[in-house]
Scaffold this active site. Structure first.
Site, short mmCIF file in Angstrom:
data_model
loop_
_atom_site.label_atom_id
_atom_site.label_comp_id
_atom_site.label_asym_id
_atom_site.label_seq_id
_atom_site.Cartn_x
_atom_site.Cartn_y
_atom_site.Cartn_z
N ASP A 243 0.67 -1.24 -0.14
CA ASP A 243 -0.16 -0.09 -0.08
C ASP A 243 0.87 1.16 -0.19
OD1 ASP A 243 -1.63 1.99 0.39
OD2 ASP A 243 -2.23 1.68 2.50
N LYS A 250 2.00 7.99 0.01
CA LYS A 250 2.48 8.19 1.63
C LYS A 250 3.51 8.79 1.51
CE LYS A 250 0.19 3.85 3.62
NZ LYS A 250 -0.99 4.63 4.38
N ASP A 261 0.47 -4.85 4.96
CA ASP A 261 -1.14 -4.65 4.60
C ASP A 261 -1.83 -5.74 4.24
OD1 ASP A 261 -2.73 -2.40 5.15
OD2 ASP A 261 -2.69 -1.59 3.16
N ASP A 321 -5.72 6.49 -0.52
CA ASP A 321 -5.15 5.86 0.49
C ASP A 321 -5.99 4.76 1.70
OD1 ASP A 321 -3.13 4.71 1.97
OD2 ASP A 321 -2.49 6.63 2.96
N GLU A 323 -7.82 2.68 0.82
CA GLU A 323 -8.02 1.45 -0.02
C GLU A 323 -8.64 0.12 0.34
OE1 GLU A 323 -5.25 1.98 1.18
OE2 GLU A 323 -5.05 -0.07 1.69
N ARG A 325 -10.88 -0.49 2.52
CA ARG A 325 -12.20 -0.61 3.14
C ARG A 325 -13.00 -0.81 1.35
NH1 ARG A 325 -12.88 5.26 5.89
NH2 ARG A 325 -10.34 4.65 6.13
#
Ligand code: BES
Ligand code: ZN
Ligand code: ZN
Length: 490
Positions: A243, A250, A261, A321, A323, A325
Site C-alpha cells: 500500500d 504516503k 498491509d 489511501d 483503499e 475498505r
C-alpha cells in the site's frame, strides 16, 4: 526450533514457577530483588534453574482488565531471556496451571524464537529441547490443541507478512495459498482472476488494484467439517500486498512497513491452516481475500472517482489511501452471498486504530453484542487483548456521500475517530437491505448479517521489539480466532 524431548538432558535447566515469597525462600532465593521475582515478567536465570514469577496479576488501582497473567507472554519472556545464552535444554517438572495454559506457554516459547532470516547468511533461530516430567507429559497429552499446530500456522503467516512485497505480490500470494492447502481433502480453493472480478462488477477491488504490474486476484477457500455442517463462518482478510497510498501517496517514511498491509489475510490464512490440520466437527469455515497492490501508473484510480461496488452501493473516492475498505466492501458483500451465520474480518485498516490504542490492542467492532462478547472473551483467554470500540451511530453521517451513497473517508476530518468511521463504512456491506441491483433484488429475504471487524493495524506489526521482544510480523488475531471458533464447534 523447539523439540519436545523424550528424556531429560543432563544439563537441562529446570523451569520453576514461583507464586509467593515462601516458595521463593524455599528455593533459596534470598536477595530482596529476587524475592520480588514472583511478581515480575523477567525470568531469574541461574545455571541449572530458571525461576518464573506467576504472581504479576495483582489488581491495579486504575481500571485495567488486561493486567493479568498471560502464559503466552511468560513463555515468550523465558525465550527472550535465554536466546543469547548457551542454555538450549529445558525441563518442566511441575506446571501450575491448566492443560491449555501449558500449550499456550510452550507456544509463547516457540513464537519468541521465530526469526525472519530468509535473507541472512545464517539462521538466527535457536534449537531448544524441552523435557517434561510424567505428570506434565500427561497434562500435555490431555488437550487436542497442541502448541505446534498454531506454531506452524503462525510461522507461515508471519513469513507471509515479513516477506518482501516484490516476492509476495497478488500473483505469488494466490499461488502460495494454493500450494500450502493443496494436500487437504476437506479444503478447496477457488480463485478469481482480474477479469472474473471485473465481470462480477467488483470495482472496489479492481479500481484499487489495477495500477499494479500484478493485477488483483481473489481467493475463496472452503473448509468442510468432519460431520454435518451446523454453523457457517466466513472469514475475510484485507490483502493489500503493498500500500503505497496510490495517488494520495504516503510520504515521509510512512510507506515503509506497508508490506504488512495483507496482515489480515495472513491472520485468516493462519486460522484456516490450523483447522485444515485439526478439522472442525460441525463448523464450515470460509476464507475470502482479494490480493491487490495499491500502486501508481496512468491507470490509477483517483480521488473524485465514483466506484460502483459489488453491493451496488456507490462510493466516492476522497482519498486513494483509504483503499482497504474499498476492497473489503466487495469481499464482505460476496461473503453475504454464502448466507453464513457469522462474518468476521481482520484488516490493517487505519492509522487511527494505532493512534487510539497503540500496538498492543486489536480494535474490535461489531454489529452484534453477543458476537462482540464472544470474540472479546475468547481473545482475552489466550492473551490477545481487544480494545472495545463502539460503532457510534452518530458518526455514520461522516461516511455518507452527497453524489454517492458513501465516501471512503470521513466528511469533516478523516483523522477523527478514523477507525470507527472505517468500521461504520464496512457495516454497509454486511446488510443486504442496503444493496441495490438485479443480483440482490432477486433475493427474497435480504438480511443483515452478524459481523465483527478486527482492526489489527497496531498489533499486526511491530517496527521495534514489542513487550515480548517480537519485531516485524506478529501473527495477531490467529490464536484468539482459532480459540473462538473451536469454542463454537460442538
Ligand atoms: N494500510 C493503511 C493503514 C495503516 C497505517 C496500517 C499504518 C498500518 C500502519 C490504510 O490503507 C490507510 O492508509 N489508511 C488511512 C485512511 C485515511 C486516508 C482515511 C489512514 O489510516 O491514514
Ligand atoms: Zn492506505
Ligand atoms: Zn492499506
Amino acid at each position: 526450533m523447539i523439540k519436545i524431548l523424550e528424556t531429560r538432558d543432563a544439563n537441562a535447566s529446570e523451569i520453576l514457577f514461583i507464586s509467593n515469597e515462601n516458595e521463593a525462600t524455599t528455593l533459596g532465593i534470598t536477595a530482596i530483588e529476587s524475592i520480588q521475582a514472583y511478581k515480575k515478567v523477567t525470568p531469574l536465570l541461574e545455571t541449572q534453574r530458571i525461576c518464573l514469577g506467576i504472581e504479576w496479576k495483582e489488581q491495579h488501582k486504575t481500571f485495567d482488565p488486561f493486567h493479568r497473567l498471560d502464559w503466552f507472554e511468560l513463555g515468550a519472556a523465558l525465550m527472550q531471556s535465554i536466546k543469547h545464552t548457551n542454555i538450549n535444554s529445558l525441563h518442566i517438572d511441575v506446571f501450575p496451571s491448566s492443560d491449555s495454559d501449558l500449550q499456550t506457554f510452550l507456544l509463547g516459547i516457540a513464537q519468541a524464537n521465530y526469526e525472519f532470516d530468509t535473507y541472512l547468511p545464517k539462521k538466527k533461530e535457536k534449537e531448544i529441547g524441552i523435557s517434561l516430567s510424567n505428570d506434565v507429559q500427561n497434562q500435555y497429552n490431555a488437550t487436542k490443541f497442541k502448541w505446534n499446530y498454531l506454531d506452524s500456522s503462525m510461522r507461515i503467516a508471519r513469513n507471509m507478512v515479513n516477506e518482501t512485497p516484490e516476492e509476495f505480490n497478488p500473483k505469488t500470494a494466490v499461488d502460495f495459498v494454493k500450494t500450502q492447502l493443496r494436500d487437504y481433502k476437506h479444503v478447496s480453493v477457488v480463485t478469481m482472476s482480474y477479469d472474473d472480478l471485473e465481470l462480477r462488477g467488483m470495482q472496489g477491488i479492481t479500481f484499487v488494484g489495477r495500477a499494479s504490474r500484478y493485477k488483483p486476484q481473489m481467493v475463496h477457500v472452503t473448509l468442510k467439517p468432519k460431520g454435518v455442517t451446523k454453523k457457517k463462518i466466513v472469514l475475510v482478510g484485507k490483502g493489500l500486498t503493498y500500500d503505497c497510498g496510490g495517488l494520495d501517496i504516503k510520504y515521509g517514511g510512512s510507506m515503509r512497513t506497508m508490506k504488512m498491509d495483507m496482515g489480515g489475510s495472513a491472520a485468516m490464512f493462519g486460522v484456516i491452516n490450523t483447522f485444515a490440520q485439526l478439522q472442525p466437527e460441525s463448523t464450515e469455515i470460509h476464507w475470502i481475500t482479494a490480493y491487490a497492490e495499491n500502486m501508481i501508473d496512468g491507470s490509477s484510480y483517483k480521488a473524485d472517482d465514483i466506484v460502483t461496488t459489488y453491493s451496488g452501493q456507490t462510493v466516492e473516492v476522497y482519498n486513494t489511501d483509504a483503499e482497504g475498505r474499498m476492497t473489503l466492501a466487495d469481499m464482505l458483500a460476496y461473503a453475504t452471498e454464502l448466507n453464513p451465520d457469522i462474518i468476521v474480518d481482520a484488516a490493517t485498516l487505519t492509522g487511527a486504530a494505532i493512534r487510539a490504542w497503540g500496538h498492543e490492542f486489536i480494535s474490535l467492532m461489531s454489529n452484534d453484542f453477543e458476537l462482540y462478547d464472544q470474540i472479546q472473551l475468547a481473545m482475552e483467554e489466550v492473551g490477545e487483548w481487544c480494545a472495545p470500540t463502539p460503532l457510534w451511530e452518530s458518526l455514520r453521517s461522516q461516511v455518507k456521500g452527497d453524489a454517492s451513497d458513501l465516501i471512503n473517508t470521513s466528511k469533516t476530518d478523516s483523522k477523527e475517530a478514523g477507525h470507527i468511521t472505517a468500521g461504520l463504512f464496512l457495516s454497509h456491506f454486511v446488510d443486504q437491505k442496503l444493496f441495490r441491483g438485479d443480483r440482490w433484488d432477486k433475493i427474497d429475504t435480504k438480511k443483515e448479517f452478524k459481523w465483527a471487524h478486527l482492526d489489527i493495524a497496531g498489533p499486526a506489526y511491530n517496527e521495534k521489539k514489542n513487550k515480548i521482544g517480537v519485531s516485524g510480523a506478529t501473527g495477531s488475531g490467529i490464536r484468539g480466532l482459532v480459540y473462538w471458533i473451536d469454542s463454537l464447534d460442538m
